[in-house]
Write an enzyme that holds these catalytic residues in place. Sequence first.
Site, PDB file in Angstrom:
ATOM      1  N   TRP A 120       0.837  -1.202   0.000  1.00  0.00           N
ATOM      2  CA  TRP A 120       0.000   0.000   0.000  1.00  0.00           C
ATOM      3  C   TRP A 120       0.872   1.252   0.000  1.00  0.00           C
ATOM      4  O   TRP A 120       1.566   1.494  -0.999  1.00  0.00           O
ATOM      5  CB  TRP A 120      -1.094  -0.065   1.043  1.00  0.00           C
ATOM      6  CG  TRP A 120      -0.780  -0.177   2.498  1.00  0.00           C
ATOM      7  CD1 TRP A 120      -0.951   0.790   3.445  1.00  0.00           C
ATOM      8  CD2 TRP A 120      -0.328  -1.333   3.234  1.00  0.00           C
ATOM      9  NE1 TRP A 120      -0.620   0.324   4.697  1.00  0.00           N
ATOM     10  CE2 TRP A 120      -0.238  -0.970   4.594  1.00  0.00           C
ATOM     11  CE3 TRP A 120       0.048  -2.638   2.867  1.00  0.00           C
ATOM     12  CZ2 TRP A 120       0.193  -1.850   5.584  1.00  0.00           C
ATOM     13  CZ3 TRP A 120       0.474  -3.517   3.848  1.00  0.00           C
ATOM     14  CH2 TRP A 120       0.542  -3.134   5.186  1.00  0.00           C
ATOM     15  N   ASP A 121       0.912   2.081   1.032  1.00  0.00           N
ATOM     16  CA  ASP A 121       1.624   3.367   0.981  1.00  0.00           C
ATOM     17  C   ASP A 121       3.030   3.196   0.415  1.00  0.00           C
ATOM     18  O   ASP A 121       3.806   2.359   0.898  1.00  0.00           O
ATOM     19  CB  ASP A 121       1.755   3.973   2.372  1.00  0.00           C
ATOM     20  CG  ASP A 121       0.432   4.279   3.039  1.00  0.00           C
ATOM     21  OD1 ASP A 121      -0.610   3.818   2.540  1.00  0.00           O
ATOM     22  OD2 ASP A 121       0.440   4.969   4.066  1.00  0.00           O
TER      23      ASP A 121
ATOM     24  N   SER B 173       4.176   4.898   7.353  1.00  0.00           N
ATOM     25  CA  SER B 173       4.728   5.648   6.226  1.00  0.00           C
ATOM     26  C   SER B 173       5.722   6.737   6.602  1.00  0.00           C
ATOM     27  O   SER B 173       5.754   7.212   7.733  1.00  0.00           O
ATOM     28  CB  SER B 173       3.590   6.295   5.434  1.00  0.00           C
ATOM     29  OG  SER B 173       2.813   5.329   4.815  1.00  0.00           O
TER      30      SER B 173
ATOM     31  N   ARG C 188       2.048  10.887  12.485  1.00  0.00           N
ATOM     32  CA  ARG C 188       2.755   9.979  11.579  1.00  0.00           C
ATOM     33  C   ARG C 188       3.103  10.677  10.259  1.00  0.00           C
ATOM     34  O   ARG C 188       2.804  11.839  10.044  1.00  0.00           O
ATOM     35  CB  ARG C 188       1.893   8.747  11.300  1.00  0.00           C
ATOM     36  CG  ARG C 188       0.509   9.027  10.736  1.00  0.00           C
ATOM     37  CD  ARG C 188      -0.218   7.712  10.488  1.00  0.00           C
ATOM     38  NE  ARG C 188      -1.553   7.900   9.946  1.00  0.00           N
ATOM     39  CZ  ARG C 188      -2.671   7.679  10.605  1.00  0.00           C
ATOM     40  NH1 ARG C 188      -2.630   7.267  11.871  1.00  0.00           N
ATOM     41  NH2 ARG C 188      -3.854   7.863  10.034  1.00  0.00           N
ATOM     42  N   ASP C 189       3.737   9.936   9.370  1.00  0.00           N
ATOM     43  CA  ASP C 189       3.940  10.261   7.956  1.00  0.00           C
ATOM     44  C   ASP C 189       4.888  11.435   7.714  1.00  0.00           C
ATOM     45  O   ASP C 189       4.537  12.424   7.056  1.00  0.00           O
ATOM     46  CB  ASP C 189       2.596  10.549   7.265  1.00  0.00           C
ATOM     47  CG  ASP C 189       1.617   9.398   7.346  1.00  0.00           C
ATOM     48  OD1 ASP C 189       2.032   8.300   7.727  1.00  0.00           O
ATOM     49  OD2 ASP C 189       0.432   9.615   7.033  1.00  0.00           O
TER      50      ASP C 189
ATOM     51  N   GLU D 130      -3.513  12.704   6.089  1.00  0.00           N
ATOM     52  CA  GLU D 130      -2.448  11.718   5.967  1.00  0.00           C
ATOM     53  C   GLU D 130      -1.440  12.096   4.879  1.00  0.00           C
ATOM     54  O   GLU D 130      -1.752  12.758   3.902  1.00  0.00           O
ATOM     55  CB  GLU D 130      -3.049  10.349   5.638  1.00  0.00           C
ATOM     56  CG  GLU D 130      -3.924   9.791   6.747  1.00  0.00           C
ATOM     57  CD  GLU D 130      -4.372   8.377   6.443  1.00  0.00           C
ATOM     58  OE1 GLU D 130      -3.763   7.445   6.984  1.00  0.00           O
ATOM     59  OE2 GLU D 130      -5.328   8.210   5.663  1.00  0.00           O
TER      60      GLU D 130
END
Length: 535
Positions: free
Chosen positions: A114-115, A203, A284-285, A377
């Site tokens: 995915w990511d 991520s 996150r990210d 996100e």
Amino acid sequence: MHSPTKRPRRLLAGGVTAAALVASALIGLPSAAGATPTATTDLQEGPEPTVHTQEAHAPEGDFTSKWTRADARQLKRLSDPATPSRGNSMPASLTMPEVPQDFPDMSNEQVWVWDTWPLTDEKGNQYAINGQEVIFSLVADRSLGFDERHVFAKIGYFFRPAGIPAEERPENGGWTYGGLVFDEGVTGEIFEDQSFSHQTQWSGSARVFKGGEVKLFFTDVAFYRDASGADVKPYDPRIALSVGKVHANKKGVKLSGFDQVTDLLQADGTYYQTGAQNPYFNFRDPFTFEDPAHPGETYMVFEGNTAMAREDAFCTDEDLGYRPGDPFAETADAVNASGAAYQIANVGLAKATNDDLTEWEFLPPILSANCVTDQTERPQFIFKDGKAYLFTITHRSTFASGIDGPEGVYGFVGDGIRSDFQPLNGGSGLALGNPTNLNYLQGQPFAPDFNQHPGAFQAYSHYVMPGGLVQSFIDTIGTHDDFVRGGTLAPTVKVDIDGASTSVDYSYGDGGLGGWADIPADFNINPSGKVKPIR
């Protein structure tokens, strides 16, 4: 169903085609389109968007732009209320072309994918190393159910020869899965409390330096759950860094290093919500970059939530953003009573305080989405024509009460990395959404609503490349009674960015769909550190 030997471009029923691009005299966008084009050229009734100046402020300043409810309610105004069941109610120019169900798998069914993110420099340019393109992805073993992958995610990597046109590659993009970046146990060492039930990686981004050194920024996560799966204490996400090297030749790619992790940032409870304030918080990210207006300074954007205790969170008139006298305005009291204050996403900013990028300081958020959505996100910047474009992704399911819009990419433009950002495309912010019918509920990826468009969950976790190419992963394609799950990258698409507008380039690829999992590098670094353009 996942054969890599053909290149289908079959459209599912109820699709939007390029013929649906009907110019709107009001805002310069195509009209909403259902199963067939409509003649509607006006926005639906609703509030006017908040006025934003795009004015830049100092990165270290305390100005935070707001994605307001007045802005986000433009999404519903763009939607055609007459669109029938399983049609797309959103403008074709802002809608990702439909992805066919018979997609190839880039990992040859080794892992869920995915990511995904490429190797970049401080300007976002994408790199190959010694003739090999390299990407990093969240992966999970296919013995897990597709919806179980999130709490068992690991970072893996793929590679392929650089400089080959998409149409000359194998159907699945021509990637080879290289394996996991980290050995077991490495990423868990930073947690003081070692009683976690399991530990995962989420991520981030990857910066490449001369000689193939890579600084991998990512989200390091520990979960503390009992045998029944209930949380013993809130999960612990941290923004982290690990350094390694990519070794590439004509035979393939190997990694070395990535055997230590540096804990960079933990949510502070002042700007960014913590687990003590809300056990369901987001932090996150990380995406790092150099601000063109401040050469030599490295910054990071990331997803956060506004630092309020969950039970005390509230919406203000500024979060609502209505113009004086707007007849469609809500009151703060009504919005707070609706429960919208549970959705308080923001985009955070941090600044590196040393050259090794191992020490960082928080700065105030650059964007808040209080009472609009709970998730911003994978935020990222691209810079074009003297403007800073901030992109993020969000789900339809994470919008606050009273707000509705497709899953996809949302964008904002300003004169600097801390600006009074103007949401793109008439104030809605929508830059690239899945085909969606806002007249009906959406359901879940594992159970789409009967009336929903077959592409409503087709793609997510988009990454916008500097030239406007956009990659994402396939989640679910199809209708309630005929759908398939994904776990591989979708076809790359292209959006044209012009001022405060974006539009899908339907001339790119085949009807707007480019190569599967196509993330082309622009430059190559050889072992001596020499950089040359690939094309």
